[in-house]
Write an enzyme that holds these catalytic residues in place. Sequence first.
Site, short mmCIF file in Angstrom:
data_model
loop_
_atom_site.label_atom_id
_atom_site.label_comp_id
_atom_site.label_asym_id
_atom_site.label_seq_id
_atom_site.Cartn_x
_atom_site.Cartn_y
_atom_site.Cartn_z
N GLY A 1 0.80 -1.23 0.00
CA GLY A 1 0.00 0.00 0.00
C GLY A 1 0.83 1.27 0.00
O GLY A 1 0.29 2.37 -0.17
N HIS B 1 -14.71 23.57 2.54
CA HIS B 1 -15.95 23.55 3.32
C HIS B 1 -16.01 24.75 4.27
O HIS B 1 -17.06 25.36 4.44
CB HIS B 1 -16.04 22.24 4.10
CG HIS B 1 -17.25 22.16 4.97
ND1 HIS B 1 -18.52 22.10 4.44
CD2 HIS B 1 -17.39 22.18 6.31
CE1 HIS B 1 -19.39 22.06 5.44
NE2 HIS B 1 -18.73 22.12 6.57
N ASP C 1 -28.68 22.89 3.99
CA ASP C 1 -28.47 22.91 5.45
C ASP C 1 -28.01 24.31 5.85
O ASP C 1 -27.75 25.16 4.98
CB ASP C 1 -27.49 21.82 5.92
CG ASP C 1 -26.10 21.94 5.30
OD1 ASP C 1 -25.74 23.05 4.84
OD2 ASP C 1 -25.38 20.94 5.29
N LYS D 1 -31.51 20.74 8.55
CA LYS D 1 -31.15 19.32 8.40
C LYS D 1 -30.65 18.73 9.71
O LYS D 1 -30.00 19.42 10.48
CB LYS D 1 -30.05 19.26 7.32
CG LYS D 1 -29.04 18.16 7.40
CD LYS D 1 -28.02 18.26 6.26
CE LYS D 1 -26.61 18.03 6.76
NZ LYS D 1 -25.59 18.13 5.71
N ARG E 1 -28.39 15.33 10.90
CA ARG E 1 -27.64 14.17 10.39
C ARG E 1 -27.74 13.02 11.38
O ARG E 1 -27.40 13.18 12.55
CB ARG E 1 -26.19 14.56 10.13
CG ARG E 1 -25.38 13.44 9.50
CD ARG E 1 -23.98 13.88 9.12
NE ARG E 1 -23.92 14.61 7.86
CZ ARG E 1 -24.03 14.07 6.66
NH1 ARG E 1 -24.25 12.78 6.54
NH2 ARG E 1 -23.93 14.82 5.58
N THR F 1 -22.12 11.57 0.07
CA THR F 1 -22.96 10.37 -0.07
C THR F 1 -24.26 10.67 -0.79
O THR F 1 -24.99 9.76 -1.19
CB THR F 1 -23.32 9.79 1.31
OG1 THR F 1 -24.16 10.74 1.99
CG2 THR F 1 -22.10 9.52 2.16
N GLY G 1 -26.75 12.11 0.70
CA GLY G 1 -27.82 12.12 1.69
C GLY G 1 -28.44 13.50 1.89
O GLY G 1 -29.67 13.64 2.00
N THR G 2 -27.60 14.53 1.92
CA THR G 2 -28.09 15.89 2.16
C THR G 2 -28.99 16.35 1.01
O THR G 2 -30.09 16.88 1.22
CB THR G 2 -26.88 16.84 2.31
OG1 THR G 2 -26.10 16.39 3.42
CG2 THR G 2 -27.31 18.28 2.54
C1 R5P Z 1 -22.09 19.60 5.13
O1 R5P Z 1 -22.00 20.45 5.97
C2 R5P Z 1 -21.72 19.84 3.70
O2 R5P Z 1 -21.89 21.18 3.33
C3 R5P Z 1 -22.52 18.96 2.77
O3 R5P Z 1 -23.88 19.31 2.87
C4 R5P Z 1 -22.36 17.53 3.13
O4 R5P Z 1 -21.06 17.25 3.49
C5 R5P Z 1 -22.78 16.65 2.01
O5 R5P Z 1 -22.56 15.32 2.40
P1 R5P Z 1 -23.53 14.17 1.95
O6 R5P Z 1 -23.65 14.25 0.46
O7 R5P Z 1 -22.85 12.95 2.44
O8 R5P Z 1 -24.82 14.40 2.66
#
Ligand code: R5P
Length: 311
Positions: A37, A128, A167, A190, A192, A221, A223-224
């Site tokens: 690796g 971010h 969010d 939102k 989580r 992912t 999900g948001t």
């Molecule tokens: C979170 O604070 C970020 O701004 C995104 O909303 C988040 O990281 C997106 O992640 P996922 O697609 O896994 O929900």
Amino acid sequence: MGLRIVSGSANPMLAHGVAAELDAAPGEGPLERFPDGELRPAVGDVRGDDVYVVQPTGPPVNDNLVELALLIDACRRAGAERITAVLPYLGYARQDRRTGTGQPIGARVSMEVLAAVGADRAVVLDPHNPAIEAMSPVPVDVLTALPDLAGTLRPLVPPGAVIVAPDLGAVQLAERCAALLDGTVAVVRKARRSGTEVVAADLVGEVAGRRTAVVDDMISTGGTVEAAVQLLRTRGADPEIVVAALHGVLAGDCIERLADLRLERLLLTDSVTPVDTTPVPSEVHRLAPLLAEAVGRMHRDEPLDGLLAVT
Ligand code: R5P
């Protein structure tokens, strides 16, 4: 000082695009991957050069971060005059604070690693948290592609459309985007539940019968975005929904999740290598011109006015 663009293996298409825009010599050698690796990248002759190492630290995040650190070390040992880490996407950026006792701050650790191996500065695109600068031992220029992304969105989002922050963390982004597109803003509250499961608890703003575009800094992912789009439909928004994000990390089964949402369009940049084929109608905004403009100006010691994220 000659200009060199060194590409890591995370997104060579983007790095080579930057080099081509600048007519600059590529400076990387072969990357060896050992059975255990370990990685051993190599750089060419960069002695006395102004070197920009382009490597987003998206998945596999840890391999890509280590490869970037090794490349910077290689440049320093090869006698580069100045080394700048160019991160079109910065992994670990969401770990910008402790959310529980006993945790590290991954964003700070990433920047500490780059400083420790000899980076003179870093360029990060739409991290971010733009406050990454305050967590970094080396100076950081925070660039933004939001105006470019908004330009790509414009034909799909008529004036008066609702720009949706999925969010609370995305509110500022949505407001800047709405200002560029003559839109209004709505915000999803939102919660989580896990790394992949997100609940859209409430929505602030009027969306019934309106065109909407969900805008976020990244999709990991999915999900948001999934939770936000489902809530918008429940609240009677025009079902043709556009989703735009600056970073398409698209981890795990994200693409399948997005396909199930039947989006009108998905807009991303190529900060992370785009997937080859996707069942989602999508568009990828190329970052090479923006990054090349920034690198060219830094090489000439010119200011980055107009390219920097203003918070
Ligand atoms: C979170 O604070 C970020 O701004 C995104 O909303 C988040 O990281 C997106 O992640 P996922 O697609 O896994 O929900």
